[in-house]
Design a protein around this motif. Structure first.
Motif, short mmCIF file in Angstrom:
data_model
loop_
_atom_site.label_atom_id
_atom_site.label_comp_id
_atom_site.label_asym_id
_atom_site.label_seq_id
_atom_site.Cartn_x
_atom_site.Cartn_y
_atom_site.Cartn_z
N ALA A 55 0.81 -1.15 -0.02
CA ALA A 55 0.02 0.03 0.12
C ALA A 55 0.78 1.25 0.18
N SER A 56 2.04 1.32 0.63
CA SER A 56 2.99 2.44 0.69
C SER A 56 3.42 2.93 -0.44
N GLY A 57 3.57 2.03 -1.37
CA GLY A 57 4.07 2.53 -2.97
C GLY A 57 2.93 2.58 -3.71
N VAL A 92 -9.80 -2.99 -0.29
CA VAL A 92 -8.95 -2.98 -1.35
C VAL A 92 -9.32 -1.63 -2.11
N ASN A 93 -8.61 -0.61 -1.83
CA ASN A 93 -8.58 0.82 -2.32
C ASN A 93 -8.34 1.02 -3.75
N THR A 94 -9.08 1.76 -4.35
CA THR A 94 -8.76 2.08 -5.98
C THR A 94 -8.21 3.33 -6.16
N ARG A 125 -5.80 3.82 9.57
CA ARG A 125 -6.46 4.73 8.53
C ARG A 125 -5.80 6.00 8.12
N GLY A 126 -5.52 6.10 6.68
CA GLY A 126 -4.66 7.10 6.52
C GLY A 126 -3.23 6.99 6.84
N GLY A 127 -2.92 5.67 6.78
CA GLY A 127 -1.70 5.24 7.04
C GLY A 127 -0.34 5.89 6.37
N TYR A 128 -0.66 6.41 5.11
CA TYR A 128 0.52 7.04 4.71
C TYR A 128 0.86 8.41 5.15
N THR A 129 -0.25 9.05 5.59
CA THR A 129 -0.15 10.34 6.42
C THR A 129 0.64 10.10 7.62
N ILE A 130 0.15 9.27 8.27
CA ILE A 130 0.64 8.98 9.69
C ILE A 130 1.79 8.13 10.01
C1 LIG Z 1 -4.80 2.37 -3.12
C2 LIG Z 1 -4.56 2.85 -1.78
C3 LIG Z 1 -4.73 4.50 -1.68
C4 LIG Z 1 -4.45 4.99 -0.32
N1 LIG Z 1 -4.48 6.23 -0.38
C5 LIG Z 1 -4.00 6.94 0.74
C6 LIG Z 1 -3.82 8.30 0.89
O1 LIG Z 1 -3.94 9.03 -0.06
N2 LIG Z 1 -3.29 8.86 2.18
C7 LIG Z 1 -3.05 7.98 3.13
O2 LIG Z 1 -2.84 8.77 3.98
N3 LIG Z 1 -2.95 6.71 3.24
C8 LIG Z 1 -3.48 6.29 2.04
N4 LIG Z 1 -3.85 4.81 1.87
C9 LIG Z 1 -3.39 3.90 3.21
C10 LIG Z 1 -1.82 3.81 3.25
O3 LIG Z 1 -1.18 3.51 2.02
C11 LIG Z 1 -1.60 2.45 4.38
O4 LIG Z 1 -2.19 2.75 5.35
C12 LIG Z 1 -0.14 2.50 4.54
O5 LIG Z 1 0.65 2.54 3.28
C13 LIG Z 1 0.21 1.12 5.21
O6 LIG Z 1 1.41 0.99 5.34
P1 LIG Z 1 2.15 -0.58 5.90
O7 LIG Z 1 3.53 -0.42 5.99
O8 LIG Z 1 1.32 -0.93 7.08
O9 LIG Z 1 1.72 -1.62 4.70
P2 LIG Z 1 2.29 -2.03 3.31
O10 LIG Z 1 2.70 -0.89 2.65
O11 LIG Z 1 0.99 -2.78 2.68
O12 LIG Z 1 3.46 -2.73 3.69
C14 LIG Z 1 3.30 -4.26 4.39
C15 LIG Z 1 4.43 -4.87 3.70
O13 LIG Z 1 4.54 -6.27 4.28
C16 LIG Z 1 4.92 -7.01 3.38
N5 LIG Z 1 4.58 -8.61 3.80
C17 LIG Z 1 3.40 -8.93 4.01
N6 LIG Z 1 3.43 -10.01 4.37
C18 LIG Z 1 4.75 -10.67 4.50
C19 LIG Z 1 5.50 -11.80 4.70
N7 LIG Z 1 4.84 -13.02 5.06
N8 LIG Z 1 6.74 -11.81 4.59
C20 LIG Z 1 7.45 -10.42 4.00
N9 LIG Z 1 6.91 -9.47 3.72
C21 LIG Z 1 5.50 -9.23 3.92
C22 LIG Z 1 4.21 -6.68 2.09
O14 LIG Z 1 4.81 -7.19 0.62
C23 LIG Z 1 4.19 -5.10 2.16
O15 LIG Z 1 5.17 -4.60 1.40
C24 LIG Z 1 -4.08 4.03 0.84
C25 LIG Z 1 -4.04 2.63 0.58
C26 LIG Z 1 -4.58 2.13 -0.64
C27 LIG Z 1 -3.99 0.75 -0.69
#
Ligand SMILES: Cc1cc2nc3c(=O)[nH]c(=O)nc-3n(C[C@H](O)[C@H](O)[C@H](O)COP(=O)(O)OP(=O)(O)OC[C@H]3O[C@@H](n4cnc5c(N)ncnc54)[C@H](O)[C@@H]3O)c2cc1C
Length: 369
Positions: A42-44, A217-219, A330-335
């Motif tokens: 999601a982060s990318g 599953v955000n779009t 929620r809004g995990g990119y910002t926070i």
């Molecule tokens: C389409 C979309 C749009 C969004 N838009 C916004 C926005 O505009 N602003 C905002 O603030 N937030 C937004 N968000 C929310 C934000 O992107 C997420 O809350 C945040 O990026 C989550 O970060 P994370 O590190 O928890 O998850 P991720 O970035 O998904 O990282 C989790 C990582 O764990 C890895 N992983 C999982 N299981 C395993 C395993 N068994 N072994 C090794 N690696 C593993 C995955 O490959 C992944 O890279 C959006 C989300 C989505 C999906």
């Protein structure tokens, strides 16, 4: 050097990467395991919106500090503080806008209400049907496709052992902590942080936890390049639209519309559902009529995890000593850049600047901070 790490961080998204950096700064020997590339989840692939106007009230202090982190990251992630407007097109939406934004103001966000005429002067590309609007000067966006590059560079500079394309399949408890069976061999660590985003339920299952985590599953959609239509982040009172135009003229459209698929069902991003993306695009075109002239070149989805109360999981893994969970923000990119630091501090045994979100809480009760 011992082959036992102080901590294994599973997940190279913004949460895992940010926490790993804090832990390394705090003196721990850290290994970070990512099944694909850093920032591939999601982060990318997110919309990159850094908007206080769409944050939940109780998360506002975290979002405000998140904004400060993004400012520091600056040009390396193409951070832009453009300001943002949230629009209402009907009286009902205006009431909703007023109610929601007043609460966010009270929580510390620098949001003000602005007349439709003033919006029209500041953003002439918006439709003339605006009946009420709010503005937040510190809203903006970053380029999420730069997240992976940014963090990979910082993780390596911090001497963290970063293992990409290394999927964790099993986790066993042993002395002095955990053995992780990965696609590239076993890894031993005293502590464990699961920051697996949409895959958190499956990962927590590896340490015997059955968490009520579900993946959304955000779009997001992007247009071809076009002339300047808007210069700020545009949202809608319902929260179902986020829109911004990048420096290259493309317009990025999101709003949390849901696609198809779940983590573990094949593919790591889900699939676009035309039934859901079309209303999102219609709302975008209504708000910014000039979008009618631009073709949509791509729509995509990504997984975002949440629990029933929609607050983060950030704290000790219930009943598993030495294990920690971070996700569902929620809004995990910002926070993310801020809460991941808090998580690192918690694991280091330091006092945290703001409270974390106990994964052992009762998800049916309103959270107390
Ligand atoms: C389409 C979309 C749009 C969004 N838009 C916004 C926005 O505009 N602003 C905002 O603030 N937030 C937004 N968000 C929310 C934000 O992107 C997420 O809350 C945040 O990026 C989550 O970060 P994370 O590190 O928890 O998850 P991720 O970035 O998904 O990282 C989790 C990582 O764990 C890895 N992983 C999982 N299981 C395993 C395993 N068994 N072994 C090794 N690696 C593993 C995955 O490959 C992944 O890279 C959006 C989300 C989505 C999906």
């Amino acid at each position: 050097m011992s082959d036992i790490y102080d901590i294994a961080v599973v997940g190279g998204g913004i949460m895992g990467s940010g926490a790993a950096l804090r832990l390394a700064e705090g003196g721990m020997r850290v290994v970070l395991l990512e099944q694909g590339d850093i920032g591939q989840g999601a982060s990318g692939v997110n919309a990159g919106t850094l908007s206080l106007q769409i944050k939940r009230v109780k998360l506002m202090p975290y979002a405000l500090r998140g904004h400060q982190e993004w400012k520091r990251m600056g040009a390396e992630v193409d951070y832009r503080e453009t300001g943002g407007y949230t629009l209402a097109f009907t009286d009902r939406e205006a009431d909703l806008l007023h109610e929601r934004m007043t609460m966010k103001q009270e929580a510390g966000a620098p949001i003000s209400f602005i007349s439709p005429n003033e919006v029209a002067v500041r953003e002439p590309g918006l439709c003339r049907k605006v009946v009420a609007a709010s503005r937040c000067p510190s809203d903006g966006f970053a380029n999420s496709s730069l997240t992976g590059r940014y963090y990979r560079h910082r993780l390596k500079a911090a001497n963290i052992d970063v293992r990409e394309h290394c999927s964790v399949a099993e986790i066993h408890r042993d002395e002095p902590g955990f053995t992780l069976q990965t696609s590239t061999g076993p890894v031993h660590a005293r502590r464990l942080l699961l920051a697996c985003g949409g895959w958190l339920k499956q990962a927590a299952g590896m340490i015997g936890l059955d968490l009520p985590v579900r993946a959304r599953v955000n779009t997001v959609s992007v247009t071809e390049r076009g002339p300047r239509l808007v210069s700020s982040v545009i949202g809608h009172a319902t929260g179902l639209l986020t829109l911004k135009q990048k420096g290259n003229g493309t317009v990025l459209i999101g709003g949390g519309w849901q696609g198809l698929g779940q983590p573990g069902e094949g593919g790591n991003r889900g699939r676009v559902d035309a039934e859901s993306v079309l209303p999102n695009l219609r709302l975008a075109r209504y708000a910014v009529p000039g979008l009618k002239e631009l073709r949509i070149v791509r729509s995509w989805t990504g997984f975002e995890a949440n629990v029933p109360d929609f607050y983060p999981l950030a704290g000790a893994a219930p009943g598993v000593e030495g294990a920690f969970l971070l996700g569902c923000v929620r809004g995990g990119y910002t926070i993310g850049p801020f809460i991941s630091k808090l998580m690192g501090d918690f694991i280091l045994g330091r006092e945290t600047e703001l409270p974390l979100f106990d994964p052992a809480r009762d998800f049916t009760k309103e959270i107390q901070l």
